[in-house]
Design a protein around this motif. Structure first.
Motif, PDB file in Angstrom:
ATOM      1  N   GLN A  96     -17.688  68.592  40.852  1.00 51.91           N
ATOM      2  CA  GLN A  96     -16.645  68.213  39.894  1.00 51.91           C
ATOM      3  C   GLN A  96     -17.032  68.618  38.475  1.00 51.91           C
ATOM      4  O   GLN A  96     -16.185  69.061  37.695  1.00 51.91           O
ATOM      5  N   HIS A  97     -18.305  68.494  38.150  1.00 51.52           N
ATOM      6  CA  HIS A  97     -18.776  68.891  36.829  1.00 51.52           C
ATOM      7  C   HIS A  97     -18.573  70.394  36.616  1.00 51.52           C
ATOM      8  O   HIS A  97     -18.087  70.824  35.558  1.00 51.52           O
ATOM      9  N   VAL A  98     -18.929  71.196  37.605  1.00 47.66           N
ATOM     10  CA  VAL A  98     -18.740  72.644  37.508  1.00 47.66           C
ATOM     11  C   VAL A  98     -17.262  72.967  37.307  1.00 47.66           C
ATOM     12  O   VAL A  98     -16.903  73.774  36.441  1.00 47.66           O
ATOM     13  N   ILE A  99     -16.403  72.344  38.092  1.00 52.02           N
ATOM     14  CA  ILE A  99     -14.970  72.616  37.996  1.00 52.02           C
ATOM     15  C   ILE A  99     -14.434  72.225  36.620  1.00 52.02           C
ATOM     16  O   ILE A  99     -13.698  73.003  35.984  1.00 52.02           O
ATOM     17  N   CYS A 100     -14.812  71.067  36.130  1.00 49.91           N
ATOM     18  CA  CYS A 100     -14.357  70.619  34.801  1.00 49.91           C
ATOM     19  C   CYS A 100     -14.858  71.546  33.699  1.00 49.91           C
ATOM     20  O   CYS A 100     -14.103  71.910  32.793  1.00 49.91           O
ATOM     21  N   GLU A 101     -16.123  71.927  33.775  1.00 44.85           N
ATOM     22  CA  GLU A 101     -16.690  72.844  32.781  1.00 44.85           C
ATOM     23  C   GLU A 101     -15.986  74.198  32.837  1.00 44.85           C
ATOM     24  O   GLU A 101     -15.699  74.798  31.799  1.00 44.85           O
ATOM     25  N   ALA A 102     -15.725  74.687  34.045  1.00 42.82           N
ATOM     26  CA  ALA A 102     -15.058  75.980  34.193  1.00 42.82           C
ATOM     27  C   ALA A 102     -13.663  75.938  33.566  1.00 42.82           C
ATOM     28  O   ALA A 102     -13.272  76.862  32.844  1.00 42.82           O
ATOM     29  N   LYS A 103     -12.933  74.885  33.832  1.00 46.09           N
ATOM     30  CA  LYS A 103     -11.590  74.749  33.249  1.00 46.09           C
ATOM     31  C   LYS A 103     -11.679  74.664  31.725  1.00 46.09           C
ATOM     32  O   LYS A 103     -10.923  75.330  31.015  1.00 46.09           O
ATOM     33  N   ALA A 104     -12.593  73.854  31.222  1.00 43.80           N
ATOM     34  CA  ALA A 104     -12.723  73.656  29.775  1.00 43.80           C
ATOM     35  C   ALA A 104     -13.115  74.942  29.056  1.00 43.80           C
ATOM     36  O   ALA A 104     -12.733  75.166  27.908  1.00 43.80           O
ATOM     37  N   ARG A 105     -13.868  75.802  29.727  1.00 44.29           N
ATOM     38  CA  ARG A 105     -14.346  77.042  29.101  1.00 44.29           C
ATOM     39  C   ARG A 105     -13.445  78.241  29.398  1.00 44.29           C
ATOM     40  O   ARG A 105     -13.771  79.368  29.028  1.00 44.29           O
ATOM     41  N   GLY A 106     -12.334  78.015  30.080  1.00 43.01           N
ATOM     42  CA  GLY A 106     -11.370  79.082  30.307  1.00 43.01           C
ATOM     43  C   GLY A 106     -11.684  80.022  31.452  1.00 43.01           C
ATOM     44  O   GLY A 106     -11.099  81.109  31.542  1.00 43.01           O
ATOM     45  N   TYR A 107     -12.576  79.619  32.351  1.00 43.22           N
ATOM     46  CA  TYR A 107     -12.834  80.446  33.532  1.00 43.22           C
ATOM     47  C   TYR A 107     -11.612  80.388  34.435  1.00 43.22           C
ATOM     48  O   TYR A 107     -10.944  79.369  34.536  1.00 43.22           O
ATOM     49  N   ARG A 108     -11.342  81.481  35.101  1.00 40.12           N
ATOM     50  CA  ARG A 108     -10.111  81.584  35.888  1.00 40.12           C
ATOM     51  C   ARG A 108     -10.311  81.429  37.378  1.00 40.12           C
ATOM     52  O   ARG A 108      -9.344  81.293  38.122  1.00 40.12           O
ATOM     53  N   ARG A 109     -11.561  81.470  37.815  1.00 42.25           N
ATOM     54  CA  ARG A 109     -11.834  81.357  39.254  1.00 42.25           C
ATOM     55  C   ARG A 109     -13.293  80.979  39.430  1.00 42.25           C
ATOM     56  O   ARG A 109     -14.139  81.347  38.621  1.00 42.25           O
ATOM     57  N   ILE A 110     -13.574  80.257  40.498  1.00 41.33           N
ATOM     58  CA  ILE A 110     -14.947  79.993  40.932  1.00 41.33           C
ATOM     59  C   ILE A 110     -15.055  80.547  42.343  1.00 41.33           C
ATOM     60  O   ILE A 110     -14.235  80.235  43.209  1.00 41.33           O
ATOM     61  N   THR A 111     -16.071  81.360  42.562  1.00 42.32           N
ATOM     62  CA  THR A 111     -16.305  81.953  43.877  1.00 42.32           C
ATOM     63  C   THR A 111     -17.659  81.478  44.382  1.00 42.32           C
ATOM     64  O   THR A 111     -18.600  81.330  43.603  1.00 42.32           O
ATOM     65  N   LEU A 112     -17.756  81.241  45.672  1.00 43.58           N
ATOM     66  CA  LEU A 112     -19.033  80.851  46.270  1.00 43.58           C
ATOM     67  C   LEU A 112     -19.107  81.347  47.693  1.00 43.58           C
ATOM     68  O   LEU A 112     -18.097  81.741  48.281  1.00 43.58           O
ATOM     69  N   LEU A 113     -20.311  81.323  48.219  1.00 39.84           N
ATOM     70  CA  LEU A 113     -20.557  81.634  49.630  1.00 39.84           C
ATOM     71  C   LEU A 113     -21.113  80.388  50.296  1.00 39.84           C
ATOM     72  O   LEU A 113     -21.863  79.632  49.679  1.00 39.84           O
ATOM     73  N   ALA A 114     -20.754  80.186  51.548  1.00 40.09           N
ATOM     74  CA  ALA A 114     -21.314  79.092  52.341  1.00 40.09           C
ATOM     75  C   ALA A 114     -21.659  79.640  53.715  1.00 40.09           C
ATOM     76  O   ALA A 114     -20.936  80.482  54.252  1.00 40.09           O
ATOM     77  N   ASP A 115     -22.768  79.181  54.256  1.00 35.74           N
ATOM     78  CA  ASP A 115     -23.135  79.604  55.605  1.00 35.74           C
ATOM     79  C   ASP A 115     -22.019  79.254  56.586  1.00 35.74           C
ATOM     80  O   ASP A 115     -21.386  78.195  56.470  1.00 35.74           O
ATOM     81  N   ASP A 116     -21.794  80.140  57.547  1.00 28.40           N
ATOM     82  CA  ASP A 116     -20.744  79.925  58.547  1.00 28.40           C
ATOM     83  C   ASP A 116     -20.871  78.580  59.257  1.00 28.40           C
ATOM     84  O   ASP A 116     -19.875  77.958  59.592  1.00 28.40           O
ATOM     85  N   ASP A 117     -22.109  78.156  59.497  1.00 27.20           N
ATOM     86  CA  ASP A 117     -22.322  76.932  60.264  1.00 27.20           C
ATOM     87  C   ASP A 117     -22.590  75.704  59.396  1.00 27.20           C
ATOM     88  O   ASP A 117     -22.927  74.641  59.916  1.00 27.20           O
TER      89      ASP A 117
END
Length: 142
Positions: A96-117
């Motif tokens: 939630q902190h990352v998402i709030c910071e991203a919105k506040a700083r004008g980032y337009r997308r967050i991308t990540l990778l997660a293991d399939d399992d």
């Protein structure tokens, strides 16, 4: 935010993370070098969760410029909570902190990778609005 004195604890957390991933292996020297480089950058986005003085979780978000989005985006990496502290909402708070910071700083997308399992992590991301991608990860090691 993480600080230089957190590096040993962050290396330990990365050892936990890379120990559970199939694509990576822990290498404390490499991890310490990379963390020092990240923390030396003014635009560094490396946040930690603490229980008292102990670092119990971390998330690293690297800024990029997305031509698809026409502006800044974040690449979320190195998201881990110590096993003894999981299922307490710490990962949710970090995300939630990352998402709030991203919105506040004008980032337009967050991308990540997660293991399939890693279904638990995937469920966390989906609960916070992340969507599966039709893209496939390919990697060239140099």
């Amino acid at each position: 935010a993480a600080v230089d004195r957190d590096i040993p604890a962050l290396v330990e957390l990365l050892g936990i993370l890379f120990g559970q991933e199939r694509d990576f292996a822990p290498d404390p020297v490499k991890q310490a070098q990379a963390l020092a480089q990240i923390l030396s950058r003014p635009e560094a986005r490396l946040w930690v969760a603490r229980a008292g003085d102990e670092v119990v979780g971390m998330v690293n978000a690297q800024a990029v410029i997305s031509t698809a989005e026409g502006g800044p985006a974040l690449w979320l990496e190195d998201f881990v909570v110590r096993p003894a502290f999981r299922q307490r909402g710490i990962g949710t708070q970090l995300l939630q902190h990352v998402i709030c910071e991203a919105k506040a700083r004008g980032y337009r997308r967050i991308t990540l990778l997660a293991d399939d399992d890693n279904y638990r992590a995937q469920a966390l991301y989906l609960r916070h609005g992340f969507q599966p991608s039709a893209m496939r990860l390919l990697r060239l090691m140099l």
